[in-house]
Design a protein around this motif. Sequence first.
Motif: not given
Length: 434
Positions: A40, A43, A167
């Motif tokens: 992650t 992100d 997601h």
Amino acid sequence: MTAPATAGPVASRRSATLVWGVALSAYVAAVFHRSSLGVTGVDAAERFHINASALATFSVAQLAVYAAMQVPVGVLLDRFGSRRMLVAGGALMVAGQLCFALATDVRLAVLARVLVGLGDAATFISVLRIVTFWFPGRRNPMLTQLTGTLGQLGAILGAVPLVALLHHAGWTTAFLVAAAIGATVLVLVIALVRDTPRRDTATRAAPDLATVRHELGTAWAEPGTRLGLWTHFVTQFSGAVFALLWGYPFLVQAQGLSPTAAASLLTLMTVAMLLVGPLIAHLCARHPFHRSVLVFTITGATAAVWTVVLAWPGHAPGWLLVTLVLVLAVNGPGSMIGFDYARTFNPVSRIGSATGIVNVGGFVASIILVLAVGVVLDLATPAGSGTPDRSAFRWAFAVQYALWALGLVQVLRWRNAARRRHTATVRVPVALPS
């Protein structure tokens, strides 16, 4: 050399397996929490609007706390036992994932990773101590490897499934689910884990500071303990850093893979680790006098494959990236050899302290590499470019060579020291298990 540590357990195989299995699930959860940042990272950089160096501070905070707490946790483990430490560690990791799920500020996010690191620090060596007290000494090498290897199932949960959830449902939901998984395991530990197969507990009266210092000093003075530390140092960091943070960005940004393909390669790495772990354990148990040969072989192979990948012009072909992750998969099981040294060269009374010292090695190396890669990426990324290119990643991962050189020199140094110590304590020189 001290005889292999054992507590002389009297448990049935079924009871011992149940307790170990539940404790192992706590370590699986810890690895899941630890590795949840790895896939992650891209992100996280977008969520918190940070660059590579700042992103590295998330992992550095987590790993630094983990490494710094190993010796204190080892002392606490000898004092309070595995069950209490697993409960405390699980609660801290759940709190950390809850904070990370809700964080929008960098400072709160860093605090969340610190909490995860604190809880993680208490988990693995607590499970190893359960192995020592619940199983015969002859089974310890295999079960130590199985613990470290099967724990990597948590990294599988923290790869493709977590990416898909992130997601599909978003950041907050993904990390709330992570916290819920940790809470479920925590309940199982409270209900089913015991420190020893007997009614008494594997704890001691609180020692005074002088006693703590003496025990730590004795463990540290043992060359076999330091051999274990440097073994853990040199074998762990490359695979750990790849899985924890920089492997995913490297595969996506430098090698042009899709997020799903990158996560799949990380999953392949974990699956391979599950298969390799028992083989390394078998080799250590069958050839205890040649464990250091395995250490040198694993380190040399890792450096060689990285050299080919970094020197490859353009994107590395798929077969080479698969080879890279398969070789990196051996790093984790290879680092378990360090704990086997701690068990072999120390009595059970200080096994927690010695194991904690050994566990510092690989995570100190990982901290150095995580931070160095982030700094070099920022320095080597062309001005105006939003993401690092292949050249930047090439320079960043080249930092590994300095760590490999240092680690190998120290492994050789302390292997020789352990052999000299053993020779000085026996009348007739014999082959040494190093």
